[in-house]
Design an enzyme around this catalytic site. Structure first.
Site, PDB file in Angstrom:
ATOM      1  N   LYS A  83      58.926  56.169 -41.109  1.00 45.40           N
ATOM      2  CA  LYS A  83      58.571  54.803 -40.704  1.00 45.40           C
ATOM      3  C   LYS A  83      57.958  54.844 -39.307  1.00 45.40           C
ATOM      4  O   LYS A  83      58.529  55.452 -38.399  1.00 45.40           O
ATOM      5  CB  LYS A  83      59.833  53.946 -40.676  1.00 45.40           C
TER       6      LYS A  83
HETATM    7  O1  G3P Z   1      63.512  46.546 -42.543  1.00 42.88           O
HETATM    8  C1  G3P Z   1      63.319  45.558 -41.556  1.00 42.88           C
HETATM    9  C2  G3P Z   1      64.523  44.689 -41.498  1.00 42.88           C
HETATM   10  O2  G3P Z   1      65.678  45.476 -41.319  1.00 42.88           O
HETATM   11  C3  G3P Z   1      64.442  43.675 -40.391  1.00 42.88           C
HETATM   12  O3  G3P Z   1      65.253  42.619 -40.792  1.00 42.88           O
HETATM   13  O4  G3P Z   1      66.613  40.570 -40.482  1.00 42.88           O
HETATM   14  O5  G3P Z   1      66.358  42.247 -38.578  1.00 42.88           O
HETATM   15  O6  G3P Z   1      64.422  40.806 -39.283  1.00 42.88           O
HETATM   16  P1  G3P Z   1      65.688  41.502 -39.729  1.00 42.88           P
END
Ligand code: G3P
Length: 218
Positions: A83
């Site tokens: 990533k």
């Molecule tokens: O894979 C990206 C994800 O983990 C981000 O999620 O909820 O932290 O925006 P969030």
């Protein structure tokens, strides 16, 4: 639509992998920190549990170091997807890793222009963050629609749209309607997809009526 699980929690991954619904896993530095585990060890363990792509993020921000980290992460297992963030150095690293045949997931995507660049860099996956756009009052699903529309204009684009920052089941179904390839789901969201009150009520009624027949099949 493929479902990836967005966590580095081994117990959750083990449990959900048995559901037959898990096609891969995504992690990021926040999820690794939350797991309290060493990244090299926990990614190796996840790759043993799930055959599909397992995303592991390079924490560096300069090309040379990102490339070294990416090669080291990719050497953990054949199903590691490295990533990288959507930055000039991140996309330069993407080009170099793809030339080595390594899967690359370009993350922290918040615009269609960025998604175009990731496709040009040959990314295996692009990760637009729906929830974080919603958080600032921009409709994150509009971005998914935009990217799916743009990518569908060019047969040669093989980059898969991996919907990330998913906060509710509607994000999943709406993105599926738009033709997104993958949604990466926090464990809680995957479990919510099963639930509907009428299913629960209907099952209760079936079981009660079956019981009244006094029959058994086995
Ligand atoms: O894979 C990206 C994800 O983990 C981000 O999620 O909820 O932290 O925006 P969030």
């Amino acid at each position: 639509m493929k479902f990836f699980i967005d966590t580095a929690d081994i117990a959750e991954i083990r449990d959900l992998a048995q559901s037959g619904m898990v096609d891969g896993v995504t992690t990021n530095p926040t999820l690794i920190a939350k797991s309290g585990r060493n990244i090299m060890e926990v990614i190796a363990e996840i790759c043993d549990i799930v055959d599909g792509p397992v995303s592991a993020e390079t924490p560096a921000t300069d090309y040379e170091t990102m490339l070294k980290e990416g090669l080291k992460l990719a050497a953990i297992a054949k199903n590691v997807a490295v990533k990288v963030p959507l930055t000039p150095d991140g996309l330069k690293t993407c080009v170099a890793l793809r030339k080595e045949g390594i899967m690359v997931n370009v993350t922290l995507c918040f615009s269609a222009a960025q998604a175009l660049l990731a496709a040009k860099a040959g990314a295996s996956f692009i990760s637009p963050f729906v929830g974080r756009l919603d958080d600032i009052n921009i409709n994150g699903l509009d971005l998914i629609d935009d990217i799916c529309t743009i990518y569908s204009q060019y047969d040669y684009i093989e980059t898969e749209v991996l919907v990330a920052s998913v906060r509710q089941p509607e994000h999943v179904t709406a993105a599926a309607r738009m033709g997104a390839d993958v949604a990466t789901l926090p464990p809680k969201i995957l479990r919510q997809l099963y639930n509907h009150p009428l299913t629960e009520k209907g099952l209760e009624m079936f079981l009660a009526d079956w019981k009244s027949t006094g029959q058994s099949i086995l």
